[in-house]
Write an enzyme that holds these catalytic residues in place. Sequence first.
Site, mmCIF file in Angstrom:
data_model
loop_
_atom_site.group_PDB
_atom_site.id
_atom_site.type_symbol
_atom_site.label_atom_id
_atom_site.label_comp_id
_atom_site.label_asym_id
_atom_site.label_seq_id
_atom_site.Cartn_x
_atom_site.Cartn_y
_atom_site.Cartn_z
ATOM 1 N N ASP A 124 89.785 55.789 81.603
ATOM 2 C CA ASP A 124 88.724 54.797 81.775
ATOM 3 C C ASP A 124 87.458 55.107 80.970
ATOM 4 O O ASP A 124 86.556 54.284 80.905
ATOM 5 C CB ASP A 124 88.343 54.686 83.267
ATOM 6 C CG ASP A 124 89.473 54.105 84.102
ATOM 7 O OD1 ASP A 124 90.143 53.193 83.610
ATOM 8 O OD2 ASP A 124 89.683 54.572 85.233
ATOM 9 N N HIS A 135 90.521 63.814 87.161
ATOM 10 C CA HIS A 135 91.766 63.171 87.564
ATOM 11 C C HIS A 135 92.488 64.056 88.560
ATOM 12 O O HIS A 135 92.437 65.277 88.442
ATOM 13 C CB HIS A 135 92.660 62.920 86.339
ATOM 14 C CG HIS A 135 93.728 61.925 86.610
ATOM 15 N ND1 HIS A 135 94.936 62.274 87.154
ATOM 16 C CD2 HIS A 135 93.746 60.578 86.441
ATOM 17 C CE1 HIS A 135 95.666 61.174 87.297
ATOM 18 N NE2 HIS A 135 94.965 60.135 86.883
HETATM 19 N N1 CMC Z 1 81.916 64.096 87.901
HETATM 20 C C1 CMC Z 1 81.395 65.202 88.473
HETATM 21 N N2 CMC Z 1 82.094 65.994 89.303
HETATM 22 C C2 CMC Z 1 83.355 65.663 89.565
HETATM 23 C C3 CMC Z 1 83.971 64.537 88.982
HETATM 24 C C4 CMC Z 1 83.200 63.737 88.132
HETATM 25 N N3 CMC Z 1 83.713 62.648 87.565
HETATM 26 N N4 CMC Z 1 85.253 64.445 89.420
HETATM 27 C C5 CMC Z 1 85.435 65.483 90.229
HETATM 28 N N5 CMC Z 1 84.306 66.223 90.327
HETATM 29 C C6 CMC Z 1 84.121 67.492 91.071
HETATM 30 C C7 CMC Z 1 83.976 67.236 92.558
HETATM 31 O O1 CMC Z 1 82.619 67.071 92.922
HETATM 32 C C8 CMC Z 1 84.585 68.487 93.132
HETATM 33 O O2 CMC Z 1 83.643 69.526 93.005
HETATM 34 P P1 CMC Z 1 83.558 70.708 94.106
HETATM 35 O O3 CMC Z 1 84.817 71.501 93.950
HETATM 36 O O4 CMC Z 1 82.312 71.455 93.764
HETATM 37 O O5 CMC Z 1 83.467 70.041 95.450
HETATM 38 C C9 CMC Z 1 85.741 68.793 92.179
HETATM 39 O O6 CMC Z 1 85.329 68.235 90.919
HETATM 40 C C10 CMC Z 1 87.080 68.194 92.589
HETATM 41 O O7 CMC Z 1 86.874 66.805 92.796
HETATM 42 P P2 CMC Z 1 87.672 65.912 93.861
HETATM 43 O O8 CMC Z 1 86.870 64.700 94.168
HETATM 44 O O9 CMC Z 1 88.090 66.801 95.004
HETATM 45 O O10 CMC Z 1 88.985 65.567 93.003
HETATM 46 P P3 CMC Z 1 90.005 64.409 93.316
HETATM 47 O O11 CMC Z 1 91.286 64.795 92.697
HETATM 48 O O12 CMC Z 1 90.007 64.087 94.777
HETATM 49 O O13 CMC Z 1 89.357 63.136 92.573
HETATM 50 C C11 CMC Z 1 88.837 61.500 90.965
HETATM 51 C C12 CMC Z 1 89.813 62.612 91.405
HETATM 52 C C13 CMC Z 1 89.413 60.781 89.773
HETATM 53 C C14 CMC Z 1 88.656 60.505 92.127
HETATM 54 C C15 CMC Z 1 87.476 62.147 90.595
HETATM 55 O O14 CMC Z 1 87.643 63.025 89.508
HETATM 56 C C16 CMC Z 1 86.395 61.106 90.286
HETATM 57 O O15 CMC Z 1 85.731 60.619 91.198
HETATM 58 N N6 CMC Z 1 86.203 60.740 88.970
HETATM 59 C C17 CMC Z 1 85.249 59.725 88.588
HETATM 60 C C18 CMC Z 1 85.870 58.352 88.780
HETATM 61 C C19 CMC Z 1 86.938 58.059 87.736
HETATM 62 O O16 CMC Z 1 86.730 58.220 86.537
HETATM 63 N N7 CMC Z 1 88.087 57.557 88.199
HETATM 64 C C20 CMC Z 1 89.199 57.173 87.322
HETATM 65 C C21 CMC Z 1 90.399 58.026 87.533
HETATM 66 S S1 CMC Z 1 91.626 57.921 86.251
HETATM 67 C C22 CMC Z 1 92.235 56.309 86.135
HETATM 68 C C23 CMC Z 1 92.363 55.589 87.400
HETATM 69 O O17 CMC Z 1 92.982 56.049 88.351
HETATM 70 O O18 CMC Z 1 91.876 54.467 87.443
#
Ligand code: CMC
Length: 392
Positions: A327, A270
């Site tokens: 989720d 998140h």
């Molecule tokens: N699985 C594996 N690695 C992950 C995940 C994940 N679910 N989420 C983040 N990372 C890693 C990412 O690869 C990155 O690694 P590195 O530093 O090596 O490059 C690091 O963690 C930071 O990730 P980010 O994408 O820069 O973080 P963000 O704040 O931009 O993204 C997020 C947040 C929710 C989009 C992301 O965690 C994600 O894609 N999660 C899976 C989808 C999900 O469950 N979404 C629902 C969010 S909560 C409710 C909602 O909003 O609907």
Amino acid sequence: TGLVTVDPGFMNTASCESSITYIDGDQGILRYRGYPIDQLAEGSSFLEVAYLLIYGELPSPSELEGFVTRVNRHTQVHEDFRTLMGTFPRSGHPMAGLASAINGLSMFYPESLDPHDDEQVDLATVLLLAKTRTITSYLHRRRVGEPLLFPDYSHGYVEDFLRMTFASPYEKYEVDPVVVDAMEKLLILHADHEQNCSTSTVRVVGSSNANLYASVAAGVNALSGPSHGGANEAVLDMLEKIRSGGETVASFMDKVKTKQDGVRLMGFGHRVYKSYDPRAAIVKKHADAVLSKLDAKDELLDIARGLEEIALSDDYFIERKLYPNVDFYTGLIYKAMGFEPAMFTPLFALGRMPGWIAQWREMMKDPQTKISRPRQVYTGATEREFLPVSLR
Ligand code: CMC
């Protein structure tokens, strides 16, 4: 023009001041208008929470009754609106149907479009809460080819939603109070989450003085993406793939950690929570109760638990502070209730409706509001001379 800072994904940019929802991502705290989410989930109803978010205070008994009556009065949709929804392909994704239907409401209720007329905004508020419920149940009925049912407001908001979605037209519908209670809690947990992607979209669209329906329909589209609300459907897809692919939980996790094919553990991570999402904790607590009550023992729940267990003790996830989000477990509960995966994100939208409305209304009254218009840093070609096509 001054110094412009690039901030992709708005990692460090506050777009507004807001007094609706408070999140402390490090401590895993979520409060609506100051009230802790666990207390609201435990003791409140969805429409009561909607009132709180939209009007700022918990309603008195008579205020709540008046609000519920107003919502009930508008649950029916116009016959032409049913016809409109009848033209959507039955197999099309219900999030597209929901966004189109909500956008369509603005053509049916022109008396509720002026964003600066308090009465019109209040009418649009009530219409959206009432119609979205009806629309969501119709989307399910059309998918499964069942006749649409009329609302019956002798039942509560949530109970009647479940009746309209699942009842047979020929039999008396009886729903387990445990299921109604679980659905009520899930809607409350989704009701607002400050400046997330879809809510920011609602505000951006509204900042041009677009009407509430147009703004919220844009929010539904933003929610549909798998990085946002679409994650609840993607989680189930992931669990099914692990089950049917004969893949072990451990080998799937290896793929995630090596970022093979961009595989992510859906339902984890998140932008704001860097500890356990408090909503996920409440959902997880209820997943067991609901699934055992519904006698819906699901091996996907065991897979989910296995994934979580590995993730919580694995350096990859610990270093990046990745925990289950709201989720992760919701889809399993919705599935046990009888919803198919494509309906999970519309259910998120039904829950988020009060938040979108409250945030849009707050923005419209905020004297600081200006049309959203981010700057950019141009990285393209410098000036060059045009050549007619014949000379190129
Ligand atoms: N699985 C594996 N690695 C992950 C995940 C994940 N679910 N989420 C983040 N990372 C890693 C990412 O690869 C990155 O690694 P590195 O530093 O090596 O490059 C690091 O963690 C930071 O990730 P980010 O994408 O820069 O973080 P963000 O704040 O931009 O993204 C997020 C947040 C929710 C989009 C992301 O965690 C994600 O894609 N999660 C899976 C989808 C999900 O469950 N979404 C629902 C969010 S909560 C409710 C909602 O909003 O609907």
